[in-house]
Write an enzyme that holds these catalytic residues in place. Structure first.
Site, PDB file in Angstrom:
ATOM      1  N   CYS A  66       0.877  -1.169   0.000  1.00 46.67           N
ATOM      2  CA  CYS A  66       0.000   0.000   0.000  1.00 46.67           C
ATOM      3  C   CYS A  66       0.919   1.225   0.000  1.00 46.67           C
ATOM      4  CB  CYS A  66      -0.987  -0.034   1.164  1.00 46.67           C
ATOM      5  SG  CYS A  66      -0.256   0.094   2.805  1.00 46.67           S
TER       6      CYS A  66
HETATM    7  C1  RB5 Z   1      -4.034   5.261   0.497  1.00 46.14           C
HETATM    8  O1  RB5 Z   1      -4.041   6.566   0.058  1.00 46.14           O
HETATM    9  C2  RB5 Z   1      -3.092   5.028   1.650  1.00 46.14           C
HETATM   10  O2  RB5 Z   1      -3.653   5.535   2.809  1.00 46.14           O
HETATM   11  C3  RB5 Z   1      -2.831   3.557   1.763  1.00 46.14           C
HETATM   12  O3  RB5 Z   1      -2.234   3.109   0.593  1.00 46.14           O
HETATM   13  C4  RB5 Z   1      -1.872   3.126   2.860  1.00 46.14           C
HETATM   14  O4  RB5 Z   1      -0.727   3.907   2.877  1.00 46.14           O
HETATM   15  C5  RB5 Z   1      -2.429   2.974   4.181  1.00 46.14           C
HETATM   16  O5  RB5 Z   1      -1.703   2.630   5.117  1.00 46.14           O
END
Ligand code: RB5
Length: 157
Positions: A66
């Site tokens: 993420c």
């Molecule tokens: C998404 O914008 C972001 O919040 C997600 O990818 C991640 O970093 C969450 O921990």
């Protein structure tokens, strides 16, 4: 090795690179999405698919990407039997498997670059659980935490 990979929009570009690396290394990698860049998709949806692939035996290990690696690791650790961690250093990517039997590596697509990601993935996949008595004892205690807390409601947390 059978590997499940998943990402949200924050990890999409790094996942594309990691996917190529895994294929190049000859791994049997299954991509659980996101398959296209969707700016408001939600990481728990892809975490669920990767965790289910491990539960079902379709994958031995998972990689989740993420933006920061934080959300993916929090979500993945809610799933029974999943031991996930963000590792942005080689030592942790290796030792997390050797000592803690980490089965999901989480990466932050907005934090690290491709070269480091490739090294982290290689260290994670090359490592194996030591099976040492002290680590088995600790894993057993971790599993007990999972059992104890699953009987409490979310509002207790
Ligand atoms: C998404 O914008 C972001 O919040 C997600 O990818 C991640 O970093 C969450 O921990």
């Amino acid at each position: 090795m059978k590997i499940a990979i998943g990402c949200d929009h924050g990890g999409f570009h790094l996942k594309t690179f990691v996917l190529g690396e895994l294929s190049r290394l000859g791994h049997d990698v299954h991509d659980y999405g996101a398959k296209t860049f969707v700016p408001d998709d939600d990481y728990p949806d892809f975490v669920r698919l990767v965790g289910q692939a491990i539960h079902g035996g379709e994958a031995e290990l998972g990689i989740l990407i993420c933006g920061s690696g934080v959300g993916a690791s929090i979500a993945a650790n809610k799933m029974r039997g999943i031991r996930a961690a963000i590792c942005h250093d080689i030592f942790s990517a290796r030792q997390g498997v050797e000592d803690d039997k980490m089965n999901v590596l989480c990466l932050g697509g907005r934090v690290i670059g491709e070269s480091l990601a490739a090294e982290l993935v290689r260290a994670f996949l090359a490592a194996s659980f030591s099976g040492a008595e002290r680590h088995l004892r600790r894993l057993d205690k971790v599993a007990k935490l999972e059992c104890e807390s699953s009987s409490r409601s979310a509002s207790d947390a």
